[in-house]
Design a protein around this motif. Sequence first.
Motif, PDB file in Angstrom:
ATOM      1  N   VAL A  18       8.255  11.517 -39.523  1.00 37.08           N
ATOM      2  CA  VAL A  18       8.608  12.415 -38.377  1.00 37.08           C
ATOM      3  C   VAL A  18       8.823  13.880 -38.552  1.00 37.08           C
ATOM      4  O   VAL A  18       7.996  14.612 -37.833  1.00 37.08           O
ATOM      5  CB  VAL A  18      10.416  11.854 -37.852  1.00 37.08           C
ATOM      6  N   ASN A  19       9.080  14.206 -39.742  1.00 35.68           N
ATOM      7  CA  ASN A  19       8.857  15.535 -40.223  1.00 35.68           C
ATOM      8  C   ASN A  19       7.421  16.026 -40.200  1.00 35.68           C
ATOM      9  O   ASN A  19       7.151  17.128 -39.774  1.00 35.68           O
ATOM     10  CB  ASN A  19       9.589  15.841 -41.319  1.00 35.68           C
ATOM     11  N   LEU A  20       6.823  15.215 -40.797  1.00 36.83           N
ATOM     12  CA  LEU A  20       5.375  15.470 -41.025  1.00 36.83           C
ATOM     13  C   LEU A  20       4.586  15.583 -39.472  1.00 36.83           C
ATOM     14  O   LEU A  20       3.950  16.459 -39.470  1.00 36.83           O
ATOM     15  CB  LEU A  20       4.616  14.312 -41.858  1.00 36.83           C
ATOM     16  N   ALA A  21       5.100  14.543 -38.574  1.00 34.07           N
ATOM     17  CA  ALA A  21       4.532  14.828 -37.299  1.00 34.07           C
ATOM     18  C   ALA A  21       4.772  16.024 -36.492  1.00 34.07           C
ATOM     19  O   ALA A  21       3.843  16.703 -35.933  1.00 34.07           O
ATOM     20  CB  ALA A  21       4.983  13.447 -36.576  1.00 34.07           C
ATOM     21  N   LYS A  22       5.966  16.287 -36.705  1.00 35.19           N
ATOM     22  CA  LYS A  22       6.532  17.715 -36.039  1.00 35.19           C
ATOM     23  C   LYS A  22       5.645  18.949 -36.770  1.00 35.19           C
ATOM     24  O   LYS A  22       5.385  19.881 -36.098  1.00 35.19           O
ATOM     25  CB  LYS A  22       7.933  17.955 -36.187  1.00 35.19           C
ATOM     26  N   GLU A  23       5.342  18.685 -37.757  1.00 31.37           N
ATOM     27  CA  GLU A  23       4.675  20.081 -38.729  1.00 31.37           C
ATOM     28  C   GLU A  23       3.486  19.900 -38.293  1.00 31.37           C
ATOM     29  O   GLU A  23       2.788  21.065 -38.055  1.00 31.37           O
ATOM     30  CB  GLU A  23       4.838  19.693 -40.193  1.00 31.37           C
ATOM     31  N   LEU A  24       2.690  19.113 -37.665  1.00 28.85           N
ATOM     32  CA  LEU A  24       1.342  18.788 -37.422  1.00 28.85           C
ATOM     33  C   LEU A  24       1.234  19.709 -36.362  1.00 28.85           C
ATOM     34  O   LEU A  24       0.196  19.842 -35.994  1.00 28.85           O
ATOM     35  CB  LEU A  24       0.846  17.403 -37.463  1.00 28.85           C
ATOM     36  N   GLU A  25       2.316  19.715 -35.571  1.00 32.63           N
ATOM     37  CA  GLU A  25       2.208  20.267 -34.080  1.00 32.63           C
ATOM     38  C   GLU A  25       1.364  19.690 -33.102  1.00 32.63           C
ATOM     39  O   GLU A  25       0.893  20.539 -32.137  1.00 32.63           O
ATOM     40  CB  GLU A  25       2.097  21.820 -34.354  1.00 32.63           C
ATOM     41  N   ILE A  26       0.972  18.770 -33.406  1.00 35.55           N
ATOM     42  CA  ILE A  26      -0.043  17.975 -32.253  1.00 35.55           C
ATOM     43  C   ILE A  26       0.720  17.433 -31.211  1.00 35.55           C
ATOM     44  O   ILE A  26       0.252  17.569 -30.125  1.00 35.55           O
ATOM     45  CB  ILE A  26      -0.898  16.603 -32.915  1.00 35.55           C
ATOM     46  N   ASN A  27       1.962  17.113 -31.497  1.00 40.68           N
ATOM     47  CA  ASN A  27       2.656  16.570 -30.333  1.00 40.68           C
ATOM     48  C   ASN A  27       4.270  16.660 -30.639  1.00 40.68           C
ATOM     49  O   ASN A  27       4.986  15.782 -30.902  1.00 40.68           O
ATOM     50  CB  ASN A  27       2.131  14.912 -30.313  1.00 40.68           C
ATOM     51  N   PHE A  28       4.401  17.839 -31.130  1.00 41.22           N
ATOM     52  CA  PHE A  28       5.822  18.360 -31.461  1.00 41.22           C
ATOM     53  C   PHE A  28       6.871  17.662 -30.677  1.00 41.22           C
ATOM     54  O   PHE A  28       7.853  17.000 -31.353  1.00 41.22           O
ATOM     55  CB  PHE A  28       6.082  19.768 -31.550  1.00 41.22           C
ATOM     56  N   ARG A  29       6.921  17.779 -29.430  1.00 43.96           N
ATOM     57  CA  ARG A  29       7.982  17.398 -28.639  1.00 43.96           C
ATOM     58  C   ARG A  29       8.136  15.921 -28.741  1.00 43.96           C
ATOM     59  O   ARG A  29       9.499  15.347 -28.434  1.00 43.96           O
ATOM     60  CB  ARG A  29       7.664  17.833 -27.155  1.00 43.96           C
ATOM     61  N   TYR A  30       7.147  15.236 -28.594  1.00 43.16           N
ATOM     62  CA  TYR A  30       7.111  13.788 -28.667  1.00 43.16           C
ATOM     63  C   TYR A  30       7.882  13.362 -29.878  1.00 43.16           C
ATOM     64  O   TYR A  30       8.808  12.470 -29.824  1.00 43.16           O
ATOM     65  CB  TYR A  30       5.672  13.124 -28.442  1.00 43.16           C
ATOM     66  N   TYR A  31       7.475  13.905 -31.082  1.00 42.06           N
ATOM     67  CA  TYR A  31       8.267  13.198 -32.379  1.00 42.06           C
ATOM     68  C   TYR A  31       9.658  13.867 -32.437  1.00 42.06           C
ATOM     69  O   TYR A  31      10.488  13.277 -33.097  1.00 42.06           O
ATOM     70  CB  TYR A  31       7.293  13.751 -33.555  1.00 42.06           C
ATOM     71  N   SER A  32       9.975  14.945 -31.724  1.00 41.67           N
ATOM     72  CA  SER A  32      11.245  15.576 -31.872  1.00 41.67           C
ATOM     73  C   SER A  32      12.441  14.528 -31.451  1.00 41.67           C
ATOM     74  O   SER A  32      13.605  14.746 -31.856  1.00 41.67           O
ATOM     75  CB  SER A  32      11.220  16.805 -31.045  1.00 41.67           C
ATOM     76  N   GLN A  33      12.056  13.692 -30.555  1.00 41.94           N
ATOM     77  CA  GLN A  33      12.961  12.874 -30.000  1.00 41.94           C
ATOM     78  C   GLN A  33      13.541  11.671 -30.992  1.00 41.94           C
ATOM     79  O   GLN A  33      14.598  11.030 -30.975  1.00 41.94           O
ATOM     80  CB  GLN A  33      12.566  12.103 -28.848  1.00 41.94           C
ATOM     81  N   PHE A  34      12.762  11.556 -32.113  1.00 45.23           N
ATOM     82  CA  PHE A  34      12.841  10.659 -32.908  1.00 45.23           C
ATOM     83  C   PHE A  34      13.960  11.261 -34.247  1.00 45.23           C
ATOM     84  O   PHE A  34      13.630  11.357 -35.263  1.00 45.23           O
ATOM     85  CB  PHE A  34      11.783   9.853 -33.539  1.00 45.23           C
ATOM     86  N   SER A  35      15.212  11.031 -33.573  1.00 49.21           N
ATOM     87  CA  SER A  35      16.033  11.356 -34.672  1.00 49.21           C
ATOM     88  C   SER A  35      16.536  10.230 -35.360  1.00 49.21           C
ATOM     89  O   SER A  35      17.344  10.546 -36.576  1.00 49.21           O
ATOM     90  CB  SER A  35      17.486  12.001 -34.149  1.00 49.21           C
ATOM     91  N   SER A  36      16.345   9.105 -35.031  1.00 50.13           N
ATOM     92  CA  SER A  36      16.795   7.903 -35.856  1.00 50.13           C
ATOM     93  C   SER A  36      15.933   6.764 -35.698  1.00 50.13           C
ATOM     94  O   SER A  36      15.301   6.752 -34.700  1.00 50.13           O
ATOM     95  CB  SER A  36      18.162   7.596 -35.233  1.00 50.13           C
TER      96      SER A  36
END
Lengths: 415, 519, 157
Positions: free
Chosen positions: B481-499
């Motif tokens: 999840v952290n990696l995906a957010k860092e990639l910034e391709i789809n930041f908002r989508y991955y931000s919802q995955f807190s668990s």
Amino acid sequence: MEEKLLTQHFGIENLFKIDVYLKHSGYQAVKKALKEMKPSEIMDEVKAANLRGRGGAGFPAGVKWGFVPQDIDKPKYLCVNADEGEPGTFKDRYIMSHNPHLLLEGIIIASFAVGIHKGFVYIRGEYETIALRFEQAISEANKEGFLGKNILGTGFDLNVFVHRGAGSYICGEETALLESIEGKRGNPRLKPPFPASVGLFGCPTVINNVETLSNVPQIILNGAKWFCQKGLPKDGGTRIFGVSGMVKNPGIYELPMGTNLKDIIFKHAGGMKDGKKLKAVIPGGMSAPILTADEIDIKMDFDSLMDAKSMLGSAAIIVIDEDTSILDVLKVITKFYSHESCGQCTPCRVGNSWINKIVKRIAGGKGKKEDIDNIIRLASNMLGKTLCPLGDAAAMPILSITQKFRKEIESYIGN
Amino acid sequence: MIKIFIDEKAIEVEKSTTILKAAEQAGIDIPHLCYHPAFPPEGTCRMCLVEIEGLPSLELACSTQVKDGMKVSTKSERVIEARKGVLEFLLAEHPPDCPICDKAGECSLQDYYEEYGQFENQFNEFKEKREKKVKIGKNLIRDMERCILCRRCVRFLKEVTKTQELGVFERGIHSEINILDGVLVDNNYSGNLAEICPVGAMTDSDFRFKTRTWFLKKGESICPLCSRGCSIFIEYHEGFSRFTLPKRVYRIRSRENHKVNGFWICDIGRYGYSYIDENRIDKIIVNNKEGGETITWEKMVILLAEKIKRLYYIKKTSRIALILNTWLSNEELFLINKIFRNDLSVENIYFTDPPEGEEDDLLLTSERSPNKRGAREIGLDLKPINLETLADKTDLLLIFGSFMFDQFNLAEIKSALDNIKMKIIFATHSNEMNSLVDIVLPMSLIAEKEGSLTNVDGIVQRFSPVLMAQGECQPEWKVLVNLAKELEINFRYYSQFSSPEAILDEMGKKISFFEKKSE
Amino acid sequence: MSPEFSDRTKKRIDKIVARYPRKEAAILPVLHLTQQEFGHISDEEEKLVAELLGIKPIEVREVVTFYTMLNQRPVGKYHIQICSNLSCSLLGAESLIDYLKEKLGIELGETTEDKKFTLSTVECLGACEQAPCMMINFDYYGHLDKKKIDEILDNLK
């Protein structure tokens, strides 16, 4: 002289052979039942005769047959309880050795009434010669068309086999007997289900004692009313009393149900051996609570003995005289039940062994004051709490002896 | 449903149930020893006798069916006396060796004595001599002095494994449970025997005398050692001052789950727990750096994201390869699929899993990883690696786990990996693989993280962490999840995955297979 | 060498097995025949019976150890089983047991050195009218006293 229903022909030489048996109106009851009666009529007649089980529990045979479901797509079985392990009991041995065809007639009629096509006669292992004789009787009956396919042309089939036990008292308990025929250890089953619905090989099964079934031919030939008249209204027929122990003439005595115990001992069995004084009587096989000499003026039937807090059981009368130590009696009894407990349920397995150990210790001169109360407590903890009746069968005589002969037992315990 | 009364408490129960089960539902404990819900009642221990209004004798709670309006008393004086009587019989010949009995603390007999016994011993006779401490199976120690003949073990081997290594011999007080002429209990479910033994007659030498039961905590988990995914308890020690903890997990026990494993687990799952504590890594390792430079997870994720982004911008994500395994949870595999296949169009995705093993017709499957079915349902192709072509196609290799070792030897792996510029391993254990890569990332195990697995029958089972993650260990889902957010391709989508729960919810929306299962 | 049933016994077993809807139900009659043929039932015979009935040897052992008439160890040519139950003990079985022990020079459960006699006690034989009684192999002898025991044993070759 009293009329005998079962033992009347016992004196006839070679009665166990079918040709001799046939000469003495043998197989007339089978002919009547199979050719002239409907199964339901037979069942009604046996019910009306109040023929109570002769094995020990005294359950009405006709009612037992009626429990078998008729609308079932499974074979049904008849098991004849010829295990005769209750100490003091030897009547079935007499019937099977002297008059095996009488029992076979009872088997055939019962099977016809219930719709059974296979029967097993469970004979205790020690009775090898009797088993052989009975197998001979079966093969004769097969030859004469009383067994096998299409019996007497009625279309009714029945095969009967002997299944020998191999040394285990508990196999006389009906569900242990079933386990034993199925080839397992004789561990009694949890009830319900009862054998009438789930019995041998999971099929509906009737289990009757030898003497019980041997009464059936007479009921068929003479009717229920007649049969009741030979005994008591609620407890039809005669009873074969086996008398053993300290009497002049031990043996079997077929007498009307309800005959007085005192008369059986002193009139029929010739009184006490060597003129000794009577001390106590076990009236219905070892499991029956003991009666003191003062308590023997009693009618020998199921209800009278129950009122006296004992039981008719297998009607095996063991007579104990004044010279016998009650502790020795207790030792034999507790050793027996400890030896015969199947061991599956806790109170029976441990209780019997524990009590036997205490009794042996007392007999060895190392009794303690608290021992008697302990025996009573332990026996009470078995009573009504075991899986099968063996726990009660042990607890009842133990309790009655320790309570009725407490003083004597105390005398074996030093200060 | 019918209404019955137990200890004056009215309860509604199924018509066909027994008094014991009905009482259990009402939270009333009726003591029992021979009864085990896996088997038909035998009624031999006589502990569960209760009083039923209108009946002269005490009746068995384990086998007596309830009847409408039945009034049962489980605590009347008569019942308590009967229990005491049975306990006295059970304890008469039972050795008072609780201090050295491994079962102490979880022994039914001990518990019941505490509750109903408390009498003076009146057994003054000689005790029957019986065998103590006899090995009767790989991990089984039998003690006939302690045995109460409940026959649970015998019935288990007859009805469940059908191997019948144990029988009851002799009768009466001499009855004993034994193997036949030294032939040991030998089946893949033998460990259940020690678990179902209500007393210390059957103990497990894997656990015996390693600790005391009361020091253990237990947590619910799922066995990852095959694709059945049996429900288990992980029993672990938290340690205390005078006891330096050599390991955390002391044993695995079965957890009742009628959808999956019933009451049992296999010995592979039961005894294969040493991996949880042995040889673990708990730090990020960056190889080829003099002096062992430390790096934080934040920096690590940024660094990894940079590498991927560089390839992304030059449209060379085809030079990325992933080696996955099916020990990864549904959520992790979903994230990998999303990030690498969907967002980055990575095609070179391979799987390495432990080799298939023997299966049986009870629980054990041939798949020795817990989530093959999950990977397939997510849409991943369980493609094996071709080591020879791997190097030619790859600039950045992400390896999950070390199962490559099960297929290739070290030299083979080394020569294939040598020519790849950047290799990162997500590892749980220390091994030679770790020296072949540039970066080793310490990962949590299933016992230490949260997620879900899809078992061989398609049952999605969620699990929670039982043990604390050690050191720097992190669960893969979090790193992804952290990696995906860092990639910034789809930041908002991955931000919802807190668990993982949130990820599973999303899976339910996207993949019909997970639709109802995410609830 | 592992034991084998004689052809005659095999035929008898086939007939017995056919009586029951389940093969294993024939175990008691088969064990009686086994004992008749081999004298006792050792682990070898247990295996033989198990194989014949399609059950596990341990199931045979469970049965063999339950029933007292099934001997796991060899017994003498004549197995004397004297009743020690109530009617017999009322009439002096105890002293006859002692007499037999002394006469044969063995304890209960033992076999004489010449393998001729094994002595055991047994629970009620169902012949209480003949108490005290005993069974030698399968023959019953009742109304025993020391003199009668002497005669009976003297007549056994």
